[in-house]
Structures are given as structure tokens and as C-alpha cells.
Design a protein around this motif. Structure first.
Motif, PDB file in Angstrom:
ATOM      1  N   MET A   1      -2.654   0.025  -3.514  1.00 48.92           N
ATOM      2  CA  MET A   1      -1.763  -0.917  -4.190  1.00 48.92           C
ATOM      3  C   MET A   1      -1.465  -0.433  -5.604  1.00 48.92           C
ATOM      4  O   MET A   1      -2.319   0.145  -6.281  1.00 48.92           O
ATOM      5  CB  MET A   1      -2.397  -2.311  -4.245  1.00 48.92           C
ATOM      6  CG  MET A   1      -2.438  -3.016  -2.910  1.00 48.92           C
ATOM      7  SD  MET A   1      -3.133  -4.696  -3.072  1.00 48.92           S
ATOM      8  CE  MET A   1      -2.866  -5.315  -1.412  1.00 48.92           C
ATOM      9  N   VAL A   2      -0.226  -0.683  -6.035  1.00 41.79           N
ATOM     10  CA  VAL A   2       0.227  -0.287  -7.371  1.00 41.79           C
ATOM     11  C   VAL A   2       0.632  -1.544  -8.129  1.00 41.79           C
ATOM     12  O   VAL A   2       1.383  -2.375  -7.609  1.00 41.79           O
ATOM     13  CB  VAL A   2       1.414   0.694  -7.285  1.00 41.79           C
ATOM     14  CG1 VAL A   2       2.021   0.939  -8.664  1.00 41.79           C
ATOM     15  CG2 VAL A   2       0.963   2.013  -6.665  1.00 41.79           C
ATOM     16  N   PHE A   3       0.111  -1.695  -9.348  1.00 41.66           N
ATOM     17  CA  PHE A   3       0.423  -2.882 -10.136  1.00 41.66           C
ATOM     18  C   PHE A   3       0.215  -2.600 -11.615  1.00 41.66           C
ATOM     19  O   PHE A   3      -0.433  -1.616 -12.000  1.00 41.66           O
ATOM     20  CB  PHE A   3      -0.416  -4.088  -9.691  1.00 41.66           C
ATOM     21  CG  PHE A   3      -1.897  -3.829  -9.607  1.00 41.66           C
ATOM     22  CD1 PHE A   3      -2.739  -4.023 -10.697  1.00 41.66           C
ATOM     23  CD2 PHE A   3      -2.464  -3.403  -8.408  1.00 41.66           C
ATOM     24  CE1 PHE A   3      -4.097  -3.791 -10.612  1.00 41.66           C
ATOM     25  CE2 PHE A   3      -3.828  -3.172  -8.302  1.00 41.66           C
ATOM     26  CZ  PHE A   3      -4.653  -3.363  -9.419  1.00 41.66           C
TER      27      PHE A   3
ATOM     28  N   GLY B   1      -0.385  -9.120 -14.549  1.00 42.44           N
ATOM     29  CA  GLY B   1       0.345  -7.983 -14.005  1.00 42.44           C
ATOM     30  C   GLY B   1       1.203  -8.323 -12.803  1.00 42.44           C
ATOM     31  O   GLY B   1       1.178  -9.430 -12.279  1.00 42.44           O
ATOM     32  N   HIS B   2       1.964  -7.333 -12.376  1.00 41.71           N
ATOM     33  CA  HIS B   2       2.858  -7.436 -11.231  1.00 41.71           C
ATOM     34  C   HIS B   2       2.814  -6.132 -10.462  1.00 41.71           C
ATOM     35  O   HIS B   2       2.565  -5.062 -11.020  1.00 41.71           O
ATOM     36  CB  HIS B   2       4.304  -7.704 -11.684  1.00 41.71           C
ATOM     37  CG  HIS B   2       4.846  -6.652 -12.607  1.00 41.71           C
ATOM     38  ND1 HIS B   2       5.406  -5.468 -12.159  1.00 41.71           N
ATOM     39  CD2 HIS B   2       4.903  -6.600 -13.966  1.00 41.71           C
ATOM     40  CE1 HIS B   2       5.783  -4.734 -13.197  1.00 41.71           C
ATOM     41  NE2 HIS B   2       5.492  -5.391 -14.308  1.00 41.71           N
ATOM     42  N   GLY B   3       3.052  -6.217  -9.162  1.00 36.94           N
ATOM     43  CA  GLY B   3       3.152  -5.004  -8.376  1.00 36.94           C
ATOM     44  C   GLY B   3       4.403  -4.225  -8.712  1.00 36.94           C
ATOM     45  O   GLY B   3       5.350  -4.739  -9.311  1.00 36.94           O
ATOM     46  N   MET B   4       4.421  -2.953  -8.307  1.00 36.36           N
ATOM     47  CA  MET B   4       5.588  -2.115  -8.558  1.00 36.36           C
ATOM     48  C   MET B   4       5.702  -1.084  -7.442  1.00 36.36           C
ATOM     49  O   MET B   4       4.698  -0.525  -6.991  1.00 36.36           O
ATOM     50  CB  MET B   4       5.491  -1.420  -9.916  1.00 36.36           C
ATOM     51  CG  MET B   4       6.826  -0.873 -10.407  1.00 36.36           C
ATOM     52  SD  MET B   4       6.756  -0.260 -12.101  1.00 36.36           S
ATOM     53  CE  MET B   4       6.102   1.370 -11.815  1.00 36.36           C
ATOM     54  N   GLY B   5       6.925  -0.882  -6.985  1.00 38.29           N
ATOM     55  CA  GLY B   5       7.195   0.110  -5.954  1.00 38.29           C
ATOM     56  C   GLY B   5       8.671   0.398  -5.957  1.00 38.29           C
ATOM     57  O   GLY B   5       9.221   0.797  -6.992  1.00 38.29           O
TER      58      GLY B   5
ATOM     59  N   ARG C   1       0.858  -1.192   0.000  1.00 41.48           N
ATOM     60  CA  ARG C   1       0.000   0.000   0.000  1.00 41.48           C
ATOM     61  C   ARG C   1       0.889   1.235   0.000  1.00 41.48           C
ATOM     62  O   ARG C   1       1.589   1.528   0.965  1.00 41.48           O
ATOM     63  CB  ARG C   1      -0.926  -0.003   1.213  1.00 41.48           C
ATOM     64  CG  ARG C   1      -1.892  -1.173   1.214  1.00 41.48           C
ATOM     65  CD  ARG C   1      -2.957  -1.026   2.288  1.00 41.48           C
ATOM     66  NE  ARG C   1      -3.826   0.123   2.022  1.00 41.48           N
ATOM     67  CZ  ARG C   1      -4.971   0.350   2.660  1.00 41.48           C
ATOM     68  NH1 ARG C   1      -5.393  -0.505   3.587  1.00 41.48           N
ATOM     69  NH2 ARG C   1      -5.702   1.410   2.388  1.00 41.48           N
ATOM     70  N   LYS C   2       0.853   1.967  -1.111  1.00 45.32           N
ATOM     71  CA  LYS C   2       1.760   3.111  -1.279  1.00 45.32           C
ATOM     72  C   LYS C   2       1.208   4.362  -0.610  1.00 45.32           C
ATOM     73  O   LYS C   2       0.002   4.631  -0.652  1.00 45.32           O
ATOM     74  CB  LYS C   2       1.964   3.385  -2.776  1.00 45.32           C
ATOM     75  CG  LYS C   2       3.089   2.588  -3.432  1.00 45.32           C
ATOM     76  CD  LYS C   2       3.058   1.114  -3.178  1.00 45.32           C
ATOM     77  CE  LYS C   2       4.219   0.386  -3.845  1.00 45.32           C
ATOM     78  NZ  LYS C   2       4.147  -1.068  -3.629  1.00 45.32           N
TER      79      LYS C   2
ATOM     80  N   ILE D   1      -2.547   2.752  -9.802  1.00 44.55           N
ATOM     81  CA  ILE D   1      -2.687   2.733  -8.348  1.00 44.55           C
ATOM     82  C   ILE D   1      -4.166   2.564  -8.069  1.00 44.55           C
ATOM     83  O   ILE D   1      -5.013   3.206  -8.710  1.00 44.55           O
ATOM     84  CB  ILE D   1      -2.111   4.002  -7.690  1.00 44.55           C
ATOM     85  CG1 ILE D   1      -2.216   3.892  -6.162  1.00 44.55           C
ATOM     86  CG2 ILE D   1      -2.766   5.274  -8.198  1.00 44.55           C
ATOM     87  CD1 ILE D   1      -1.411   4.939  -5.400  1.00 44.55           C
ATOM     88  N   LEU D   2      -4.495   1.674  -7.151  1.00 47.73           N
ATOM     89  CA  LEU D   2      -5.897   1.370  -6.894  1.00 47.73           C
ATOM     90  C   LEU D   2      -6.487   2.393  -5.934  1.00 47.73           C
ATOM     91  O   LEU D   2      -5.976   2.594  -4.824  1.00 47.73           O
ATOM     92  CB  LEU D   2      -6.032  -0.045  -6.321  1.00 47.73           C
ATOM     93  CG  LEU D   2      -7.438  -0.639  -6.332  1.00 47.73           C
ATOM     94  CD1 LEU D   2      -7.991  -0.706  -7.755  1.00 47.73           C
ATOM     95  CD2 LEU D   2      -7.444  -2.026  -5.700  1.00 47.73           C
ATOM     96  N   ARG D   3      -7.538   3.046  -6.388  1.00 47.88           N
ATOM     97  CA  ARG D   3      -8.290   3.992  -5.572  1.00 47.88           C
ATOM     98  C   ARG D   3      -9.592   3.330  -5.124  1.00 47.88           C
ATOM     99  O   ARG D   3      -9.913   2.219  -5.540  1.00 47.88           O
ATOM    100  CB  ARG D   3      -8.583   5.265  -6.364  1.00 47.88           C
ATOM    101  CG  ARG D   3      -7.357   5.970  -6.907  1.00 47.88           C
ATOM    102  CD  ARG D   3      -6.401   6.392  -5.820  1.00 47.88           C
ATOM    103  NE  ARG D   3      -5.367   7.299  -6.303  1.00 47.88           N
ATOM    104  CZ  ARG D   3      -4.334   7.688  -5.582  1.00 47.88           C
ATOM    105  NH1 ARG D   3      -4.174   7.250  -4.346  1.00 47.88           N
ATOM    106  NH2 ARG D   3      -3.432   8.512  -6.084  1.00 47.88           N
ATOM    107  N   ALA D   4     -10.362   4.040  -4.293  1.00 46.42           N
ATOM    108  CA  ALA D   4     -11.612   3.476  -3.772  1.00 46.42           C
ATOM    109  C   ALA D   4     -12.581   3.108  -4.886  1.00 46.42           C
ATOM    110  O   ALA D   4     -13.332   2.134  -4.777  1.00 46.42           O
ATOM    111  CB  ALA D   4     -12.268   4.469  -2.810  1.00 46.42           C
ATOM    112  N   ASP D   5     -12.552   3.873  -5.978  1.00 43.15           N
ATOM    113  CA  ASP D   5     -13.492   3.636  -7.082  1.00 43.15           C
ATOM    114  C   ASP D   5     -12.847   2.940  -8.270  1.00 43.15           C
ATOM    115  O   ASP D   5     -13.442   2.868  -9.346  1.00 43.15           O
ATOM    116  CB  ASP D   5     -14.119   4.953  -7.533  1.00 43.15           C
ATOM    117  CG  ASP D   5     -13.072   5.981  -7.985  1.00 43.15           C
ATOM    118  OD1 ASP D   5     -11.858   5.732  -7.786  1.00 43.15           O
ATOM    119  OD2 ASP D   5     -13.463   7.032  -8.536  1.00 43.15           O
ATOM    120  N   GLY D   6     -11.624   2.431  -8.115  1.00 36.73           N
ATOM    121  CA  GLY D   6     -10.980   1.707  -9.202  1.00 36.73           C
ATOM    122  C   GLY D   6      -9.583   2.226  -9.491  1.00 36.73           C
ATOM    123  O   GLY D   6      -9.027   3.027  -8.736  1.00 36.73           O
ATOM    124  N   PRO D   7      -8.997   1.784 -10.614  1.00 34.73           N
ATOM    125  CA  PRO D   7      -7.601   2.123 -10.898  1.00 34.73           C
ATOM    126  C   PRO D   7      -7.418   3.543 -11.436  1.00 34.73           C
ATOM    127  O   PRO D   7      -8.210   4.011 -12.263  1.00 34.73           O
ATOM    128  CB  PRO D   7      -7.201   1.106 -11.981  1.00 34.73           C
ATOM    129  CG  PRO D   7      -8.331   0.131 -12.078  1.00 34.73           C
ATOM    130  CD  PRO D   7      -9.546   0.815 -11.575  1.00 34.73           C
TER     131      PRO D   7
END
Length: 367
Positions: free
Chosen positions: A323-325, A298-302, A141-142, A346-352
Motif C-alpha cells: 500500500m502507498v499513502f 494521510g491519504h492513499g496515492m496511485g 496494493r501496488k 510504500i509499506l514493506r514487510a518491515d515498515g514504510p
């Protein structure tokens, strides 16, 4: 100790309490970077950040102690080449109250000899685990500062991709196009990280790099690139065609784009990662190309270019806000061409939220 490190250690200790963890051991690398903002020089000498429920300490090679002290006030338990690390490790564990931790979490990226050194000096009945439930869960979680650095790097990658588009032409080699991409990253102070340039049949190899193949009129070209600036990476894939598109290209591009959109729609907080993969895969399979989608979605990224969460057919990871992916379905037709379209979100409350600003439409190079 800076405020960010204090906050991350506090969050980590909350996770330790929730999971019954008495000790976390972290080696020089990206996990340590996340906690402290730096890591000492990694070599064969055992160096461990030991985090207990109340305190933390370093097992520190004396050779690296002076340079590392400039970055942290954490207690060092130093050892020399003449002494070896065992006595210093035992002293550190005793000082932390972690000589019998009950449960230890190991940095899964550490050297095996570091891990065995630690385990050999803990009771045999100590339970062992890796970081996904503690440090790894927090890293997924970024925060705002991480988002801003990822967004900045995404913008640099967009411009590097546009530089590739303006350069690609018949008669140049894949390596020559890759050199232009690397030069653009460098011009913006970013270190080039990777440069996949797959033209024609080479595009059907998902991890093709760049070769001496000469790009020809009628080629489809997969361009998957990334750089790194201020400790964070970028990753983007777009398509170019040189003059005219190969036969069947438009239909396949449309299918892959629909797969991207399906994955974007499926990606919501609370959804298992495997459902995002399934959404993309269904579009491609229903179109008759399922066997040609040969990798995960996909894959996560940070801090790392590839890190959790992984968007695979079997991943039970529950997606969370922050989360970022990547979302990067593809179709690869042997001997003909490949198509992959990739965005980092980056995933927000309403989607990417897509970090890139570059459209996914194919770029048509003039000849």
C-alpha cells in the motif's frame, strides 16, 4: 489484451468469487485505467466496462468505438445517439450471462445517470455495492511497475522542491514562487498538478493555494506540490523560512517531525490505518497543539492523487504490504504560520519505505 490486463482481470475475478459478485461495472476513469491501461473519452454518453465471472464487454457509444478499438479487443455493444443505450446494454448483459447477477459492484466515481441506467435494467432485488472489496482492494496494493512510476515522480517532485528552495526570497509573491515550481515540473516532462505556497499567516490554511501576498523576511512558508508523469502523481510538503524563523517555529517543527516519526513507526502490515493516525495525533495533542491538527494524517496515492487507504481517526482499513499513502501531520496557528511535513511511503514487510530522498529539515533561505 496485454498480460497486465489479463492478470488484473484474473485477480478481479478471484475477488468476485470471494465476494459473491456477479457483475462489476466500471466507467471511464481511474478504475478503468487500472484494469485496461486506458479509458475512452468520458462524456455524457453511457460507456461501461462490464466484467462478469467469465467474460467482459463494453457498452460503447458508437461515436467513440473506432478510436477505442485501437486500444482493446474486448467485445463492443455499440449504440448510436438515434438508438439510445438500452438495447445495447441488455444485449451485453445477456451475452455475459449477467442479466441476473445477484450482486453488482458499481464504480463509485461513475455518473449517477450511468448507474441508474444499469440498475434500471437489472432485477430489483439485485444487491448493490461499490468497489472497496473488489477492484478497490486490488488497487491499494501496488505492483513493481506502479512503484517504479511513483518513485520516478517522487524524484521529480524532490527536484521541483529544491528549485523552490533556490528561488524563494523576500519580495517575491506566492504566485511567483508557484510559477517557478510549475516551470520545473514542466521542464522534466511532468504536468504540474497543484502548488500550495502558504507564507506567513497563509500557511495556517492547509489548502491555501498561492496568492499575491508578498513573501517577507521572517516568514515560514508551507510548500506542498505535486506533478504527474506517465499516468502517476507525486505529492510532497516541505517548509522554508526566509532569513530568520518566526518566534516559536523551531519548537513546532520539532513536534511535527516527531509526529511523522511516530506515524512511520506505527505503520506496519496488519495494523488498522486509524492507529497510524492516532500515533501522529497523540504526539501533537500531548504537546498541547491537538486542536491545531485539523486534518487526517494521510491519504492513499496511485493512479489518483487521493485514493484509499485513507489514514484517518476512524479508518478500519487493515494496512497491507504494497500500500502507498502519505504521512503528513501538521500544526496550523491562525494568524502566525503553519507547518506540515509530508512524505509518500510504500509499506514493506518491515515498515514504510519513503519515496522521496529529500530531508524534512526546514530550508533557510538567505536574504
Amino acid at each position: 489484451m496485454n498480460e497486465q490486463t489479463k492478470m488484473r482481470l484474473a485477480a478481479l475475478r478471484t475477488r468476485m468469487k470471494e465476494t459473491g459478485t456477479g457483475l462489476i461495472a466500471v466507467a471511464p476513469g481511474s478504475h478503468m485505467d487500472w484494469v485496461l491501461g486506458f479509458h475512452p473519452h468520458p462524456d455524457e454518453r453511457p460507456c461501461l466496462l462490464l466484467i462478469a465471472p467469465e467474460r467482459e464487454a463494453f457498452l460503447m457509444p458508437a461515436l467513440n468505438a473506432e478510436g477505442t478499438r485501437e486500444h482493446t479487443d474486448i467485445d463492443f455493444y455499440s449504440w448510436s445517439d438515434a438508438e439510445g443505450p438500452v438495447l445495447a446494454l441488455k444485449a451485453a448483459l445477456a451475452a455475459l450471462g449477467a442479466a441476473e447477477p445477484g450482486r453488482v459492484v458499481l464504480d463509485e466515481t461513475m455518473r449517477a445517470d450511468f448507474a441508474l441506467l444499469l440498475l434500471d435494467n437489472l432485477p430489483e432485488d439485485t444487491a448493490r455495492d461499490f468497489t472497496p472489496g473488489t477492484l478497490g482492494a486490488l488497487r491499494m496494493r501496488k505492483d513493481r511497475s506502479e512503484y517504479e512510476l511513483l518513485k520516478m515522480n517522487a524524484a521529480i517532485a524532490d527536484r521541483a522542491m529544491q528549485a523552490a528552495f533556490s528561488t524563494v526570497r523576500p519580495g517575491m509573491t506566492e504566485k511567483e514562487l508557484a510559477a517557478e515550481i510549475r516551470a520545473h515540473f514542466s521542464s522534466e516532462g511532468a504536468a504540474p498538478a497543484f502548488w500550495i505556497v502558504g507564507s506567513g499567516g497563509n500557511g495556517a490554511f492547509p489548502h491555501h493555494s498561492a496568492s499575491d501576498r508578498v513573501i517577507e523576511e521572517g516568514d515560514a512558508v508551507v510548500i506542498d506540490i505535486g506533478g504527474r508523469k506517465q499516468g502517476f502523481p507525486s505529492d510532497i510538503t516541505r517548509m522554508a523560512v526566509v532569513g530568520r524563523a518566526p518566534e516559536g517555529y523551531g519548537q513546532i517543527h520539532t513536534i511535527v517531525e516527531k509526529a511523522v516519526q511516530a506515524a512511520m513507526k506505527a505503520a506496519r502490515p496488519g495494523v488498522p490505518a486509524k492507529e497510524v493516525d492516532a500515533a501522529a495525533r497523540k504526539v501533537i495533542a500531548d504537546a498541547g497543539y491537538g486542536e491545531y491538527f485539523v486534518h487526517r494524517t494521510g491519504h492513499g496515492m496511485g493512479i489518483d492523487g487521493h485514493e484509499p487507504p485513507y489514514i484517518t481517526a476512524t479508518s478500519e482499513t487493515i494496512l497491507e504490504e504494497g500500500m502507498v499513502f502519505s504521512i503528513e501531520p501538521g500544526i496550523y496557528l491562525p494568524g502566525r504560520f503553519g507547518i506540515r511535513l509530508e512524505d509518500i511511503v510504500i509499506l514493506r514487510a518491515d515498515g514504510p519505505e519513503i519515496l522521496s530522498s529529500l530531508p524534512r529539515e526546514v530550508y533557510v533561505a538567505k536574504v
